[in-house]
Scaffold this motif. Structure first.
Motif, PDB file in Angstrom:
ATOM      1  N   GLY A  41      14.846  41.614  34.571  1.00  0.00           N
ATOM      2  CA  GLY A  41      14.215  42.076  33.338  1.00  0.00           C
ATOM      3  C   GLY A  41      13.396  43.330  33.573  1.00  0.00           C
ATOM      4  N   VAL A  42      12.764  43.416  34.731  1.00  0.00           N
ATOM      5  CA  VAL A  42      11.989  44.609  35.092  1.00  0.00           C
ATOM      6  C   VAL A  42      12.910  45.825  35.177  1.00  0.00           C
ATOM      7  N   VAL A  43      14.077  45.649  35.812  1.00  0.00           N
ATOM      8  CA  VAL A  43      15.042  46.745  35.940  1.00  0.00           C
ATOM      9  C   VAL A  43      15.477  47.211  34.553  1.00  0.00           C
ATOM     10  N   ARG A  44      15.791  46.259  33.704  1.00  0.00           N
ATOM     11  CA  ARG A  44      16.226  46.604  32.353  1.00  0.00           C
ATOM     12  C   ARG A  44      15.135  47.354  31.595  1.00  0.00           C
ATOM     13  N   LYS A  45      13.888  46.887  31.709  1.00  0.00           N
ATOM     14  CA  LYS A  45      12.795  47.555  30.989  1.00  0.00           C
ATOM     15  C   LYS A  45      12.635  48.998  31.461  1.00  0.00           C
ATOM     16  N   GLU A  46      12.759  49.245  32.756  1.00  0.00           N
ATOM     17  CA  GLU A  46      12.662  50.618  33.268  1.00  0.00           C
ATOM     18  C   GLU A  46      13.775  51.487  32.695  1.00  0.00           C
ATOM     19  N   ILE A  47      14.984  50.941  32.632  1.00  0.00           N
ATOM     20  CA  ILE A  47      16.100  51.708  32.079  1.00  0.00           C
ATOM     21  C   ILE A  47      15.874  51.969  30.596  1.00  0.00           C
ATOM     22  N   GLU A  48      15.413  50.950  29.875  1.00  0.00           N
ATOM     23  CA  GLU A  48      15.145  51.123  28.445  1.00  0.00           C
ATOM     24  C   GLU A  48      14.100  52.217  28.216  1.00  0.00           C
ATOM     25  N   ASP A  49      13.018  52.208  29.001  1.00  0.00           N
ATOM     26  CA  ASP A  49      11.961  53.208  28.823  1.00  0.00           C
ATOM     27  C   ASP A  49      12.500  54.614  29.077  1.00  0.00           C
ATOM     28  N   PHE A  50      13.295  54.759  30.132  1.00  0.00           N
ATOM     29  CA  PHE A  50      13.911  56.053  30.437  1.00  0.00           C
ATOM     30  C   PHE A  50      14.843  56.473  29.304  1.00  0.00           C
ATOM     31  N   TRP A  51      15.634  55.526  28.826  1.00  0.00           N
ATOM     32  CA  TRP A  51      16.603  55.789  27.750  1.00  0.00           C
ATOM     33  C   TRP A  51      15.884  56.253  26.483  1.00  0.00           C
ATOM     34  N   TRP A  52      14.812  55.539  26.110  1.00  0.00           N
ATOM     35  CA  TRP A  52      14.082  55.899  24.893  1.00  0.00           C
ATOM     36  C   TRP A  52      13.419  57.266  25.027  1.00  0.00           C
ATOM     37  N   HIS A  53      12.866  57.547  26.202  1.00  0.00           N
ATOM     38  CA  HIS A  53      12.238  58.861  26.393  1.00  0.00           C
ATOM     39  C   HIS A  53      13.252  59.981  26.179  1.00  0.00           C
ATOM     40  N   GLU A  54      14.427  59.857  26.794  1.00  0.00           N
ATOM     41  CA  GLU A  54      15.434  60.904  26.670  1.00  0.00           C
ATOM     42  C   GLU A  54      15.932  61.040  25.234  1.00  0.00           C
ATOM     43  N   HIS A  55      15.877  59.979  24.461  1.00  0.00           N
ATOM     44  CA  HIS A  55      16.299  60.045  23.061  1.00  0.00           C
ATOM     45  C   HIS A  55      15.211  60.639  22.168  1.00  0.00           C
ATOM     46  N   ARG A  56      13.977  60.245  22.421  1.00  0.00           N
ATOM     47  CA  ARG A  56      12.889  60.748  21.572  1.00  0.00           C
ATOM     48  C   ARG A  56      12.771  62.268  21.662  1.00  0.00           C
ATOM     49  N   VAL A  57      12.893  62.807  22.878  1.00  0.00           N
ATOM     50  CA  VAL A  57      12.739  64.261  23.024  1.00  0.00           C
ATOM     51  C   VAL A  57      13.917  65.010  22.400  1.00  0.00           C
ATOM     52  N   ARG A  58      14.990  64.306  22.032  1.00  0.00           N
ATOM     53  CA  ARG A  58      16.147  64.927  21.387  1.00  0.00           C
ATOM     54  C   ARG A  58      16.213  64.604  19.894  1.00  0.00           C
ATOM     55  N   GLY A  59      15.132  64.075  19.349  1.00  0.00           N
ATOM     56  CA  GLY A  59      15.061  63.875  17.909  1.00  0.00           C
ATOM     57  C   GLY A  59      15.680  62.600  17.387  1.00  0.00           C
ATOM     58  N   TYR A  60      15.917  61.612  18.250  1.00  0.00           N
ATOM     59  CA  TYR A  60      16.432  60.321  17.781  1.00  0.00           C
ATOM     60  C   TYR A  60      15.279  59.466  17.263  1.00  0.00           C
ATOM     61  N   GLN A  61      15.580  58.666  16.241  1.00  0.00           N
ATOM     62  CA  GLN A  61      14.607  57.743  15.666  1.00  0.00           C
ATOM     63  C   GLN A  61      15.105  56.307  15.836  1.00  0.00           C
ATOM     64  N   PRO A  62      14.213  55.363  16.140  1.00  0.00           N
ATOM     65  CA  PRO A  62      14.648  53.978  16.330  1.00  0.00           C
ATOM     66  C   PRO A  62      14.897  53.265  15.008  1.00  0.00           C
ATOM     67  N   VAL A  63      15.955  52.468  14.962  1.00  0.00           N
ATOM     68  CA  VAL A  63      16.216  51.571  13.836  1.00  0.00           C
ATOM     69  C   VAL A  63      16.564  50.196  14.409  1.00  0.00           C
ATOM     70  N   TYR A  64      16.442  49.168  13.572  1.00  0.00           N
ATOM     71  CA  TYR A  64      16.748  47.795  13.979  1.00  0.00           C
ATOM     72  C   TYR A  64      17.495  47.124  12.839  1.00  0.00           C
ATOM     73  N   THR A  65      18.569  46.418  13.166  1.00  0.00           N
ATOM     74  CA  THR A  65      19.387  45.786  12.127  1.00  0.00           C
ATOM     75  C   THR A  65      19.635  44.312  12.454  1.00  0.00           C
TER      76      THR A  65
END
Length: 604
Positions: A229-253
């Motif tokens: 779970g720790v590994v996954r959280k690190e990947i998620e944080d990296f993934w979200w950072h790279e998306h935020r700086v490119r103008g992506y917005q989070p949605v949930y369905t």
């Protein structure tokens, strides 16, 4: 058989794509050796019924129904019989028969699966049998001319396989093997298989307490333990950072929606066999989602849209559910429920090529961070598809222009597109030379049309947006499973479940160990303070088994001087250094997301 045979493609093992070539292609040799194996099995086990026995990427297999179950020890006996037959009846001969003659011949031999196989052959194709000596098999070939040529083979393993992949049909025994023209290539391949076995994510997952699957929950559903779970959280944080700086917005369905939604999207018609059966809620059928895109479309439809808003880039780590047959479910690599790093871009036609180029640049950034090289494939219209030809041509052109802008070369995958649009697929190569299908970028003119999506353009008229579907990791389950094997469980410092193990030499050094641990934890490092009363060597062995990047061994001298003895993973060497210097090193490794540990010296 090794996991690569089920879910990966690519290098021909350690022997490589340059494996020594003989007088026939390697696939032809392996197909012929599968026949040789089948004839040996029938001689040793009279009454055996045969299914299919093809050449596959790393070797061959044959599915059989035997009068008694085989064990691993029986493979040596079969190999010995194969060598005897190759010398006795080496010549391989092809014979043509009519459909009726073929069925009669096979029925007389009580080869019921082969009789059924005849019906699978198209009416306009010739029916052929290949024989050596008095043993013949229904087969289209090709084969080598003689079985007494110089080649080398090995039978590898046993498995079960349902006839024609249908779990409602009989379970057959499958024998896996491989063959090469030279002894050196065979030995290199067997050494590679040992490496694959040691890197199997299922074995590492158990040894390092990373994940589990449970019969009580059903096949194909992964339970992430805290360490993974720790590994996954690190990947998620990296993934979200790279998306935020490119103008992506989070949605949930939601995970569940009315079945009608998937009828409009085309999933019910074109993807229905992969969807779970409907559930009735107040007499209305609902489905668990196999994709996230219909949900993102509903958000877009919620109000009117203007050209000033576009492009819209929406991202979701959305969990989806797809039906996979139990025979193909495989650890984390082939599952029934998984979290997809899904994003959808809604844009104008003029923005499309730039948006695709931006996605391709993001793919490269993220794959580079994990040390993957890749090959990109342009996948075109499949047989089962929606939308007119001209729309597909426009979408393919946009993908090609986007790839050109991003400087990414494309290879062609004819007919490999999604049912709603063409795509660019990325195959990544891991540390063992295997290729894995990973990232995908899909250009879709069809779903906006099906859902009547519009935006108000500069002229005040309603126009149709274009959708870009894209997943970079694919699914977290599969990506992390591949990552475990890629690193052989030795995660880089920034990803490791425990980054540092602090090990006091004796109990009276535990206070200093806890002090160092607290310092690192305050800075967000993951530290295992191994201050239990067991022998120090046992604690070191435990940290080694967990593949912890660094051990800090501390005793009386280290406590007095404010230092630590640093032992990097994979070595017995220890380097003494001030603790503050180690802390600087750890900060640099984390910030840089370095994939390798540095070579340490006292001056590091």
């Amino acid at each position: 058989m090794d996991p690569a045979s089920q879910v990966a493609s690519g290098a021909e093992s350690a022997a490589g794509a340059d494996a020594s070539q003989g007088p026939f292609p390697l696939s032809t040799l392996r197909h012929s050796v599968s026949h040789l194996m089948a004839s040996a099995v029938e001689r040793l086990y009279p009454g055996t019924k045969f299914g299919f026995g093809p050449s596959i990427e790393h070797g061959f297999y044959y599915d059989m129904e035997l009068p008694e179950p085989l064990e691993e020890k029986d493979l040596k006996r079969i190999e010995k019989e194969m060598r005897r037959i190759a010398k006795q009846t080496p010549q391989m001969v092809c014979t043509e028969l009519s459909r009726d003659e073929a069925k009669a011949k096979l029925a007389a031999q009580d080869q019921t699966y082969k009789v059924e196989a005849v019906d699978l052959i198209p009416e306009d194709e010739t029916i052929t049998f290949w024989s050596h000596g008095d043993w013949a098999d229904l087969c289209e070939g090709p084969h080598v001319d003689r079985l007494d040529r110089e080649f080398h083979f090995k039978l590898l393993s046993l498995a079960g396989a349902y006839w024609r992949g249908d779990e409602k049909r009989p379970m057959l025994q499958r024998i896996y093997g491989t063959a090469f023209w030279t002894k050196e290539d065979l030995e290199a391949h067997l050494a590679w298989l040992e490496q694959v076995k040691l890197s199997d994510h299922r074995r590492i997952g158990t040894d390092q307490d990373l994940f589990s699957v449970h019969a009580e929950a059903g096949a194909g559903f992964v339970f992430w333990h805290p360490r993974l779970g720790v590994v996954r959280k690190e990947i998620e944080d990296f993934w979200w950072h790279e998306h935020r700086v490119r103008g992506y917005q989070p949605v949930y369905t939601p995970h569940v929606s009315r079945e009608d939604l998937f009828a409009v999207s085309g999933h019910l018609e074109n993807y229905g066999e992969m969807m779970y059966a409907p559930m009735d809620i107040e007499d209305i059928p609902y489905r668990v989602k196999p994709m996230n895109c219909p949900g993102h479309i509903l958000i877009y439809q919620n109000r009117g849209r203007s050209y000033r808003e576009l492009p819209l880039r929406w991202a979701e780590l959305g969990t989806v559910y797809r039906f996979e047959k139990s025979g193909v479910v495989h650890g984390m690599l082939r599952v029934r429920g998984f979290t997809q790093d899904d994003s959808h871009i809604f844009c104008t036609p003029d923005q499309l090529a730039d948006e695709i180029a931006g996605v391709l640049e993001l793919v490269r950034t993220i794959l580079d961070a994990f040390g993957f090289s890749f090959t990109a494939y342009l996948a075109t219209r499949p047989e089962k598809a929606i939308g007119e030809e001209d729309i597909w041509e426009r979408a393919i052109d946009a993908l090609q222009r986007g790839a050109q802008k991003a400087g990414i070369e494309l290879e062609l995958d004819e007919g490999g597109g999604a049912f709603y649009g063409p795509k660019i697929d990325f195959k990544v190569k891991d540390a063992m030379g295997r290729e894995w299908q990973q990232s995908t970028v899909q250009c879709d003119f069809n779903l906006p049309d099906r859902f009547d999506l519009t935006y108000t353009d500069t002229d005040g008229h309603k126009k149709r947006p274009i959708m870009v579907h894209r997943a970079i990791l694919g699914s977290f389950e599969r990506f992390v499973g591949v990552l475990i094997e890629h690193f052989s469980g030795k995660f880089p410092f920034w990803l490791a479940p425990d980054q540092v193990a602090v090990i006091p030499i004796r109990e009276d050094h535990a206070d200093y160990a806890r002090e160092l641990t607290a310092r690192m934890e305050r800075e967000g490092f993951r530290v295992n303070c191994m201050d239990d009363p067991s022998h120090m060597n046992k604690r070191i062995k435990h940290a080694q088994g967990d593949q912890t990047p660094f051990m800090l061994i501390v005793g009386e001298r280290e406590a007095a001087e404010g230092t630590c003895a640093v032992r990097p993973r994979g070595t017995r060497d220890q380097v003494d250094m001030p603790f503050e210097r180690f802390l600087d090193l750890a900060r640099d490794l984390r910030a840089s997301r370095a994939l390798e540990l540095p070579n340490l010296s006292p001056a590091t």
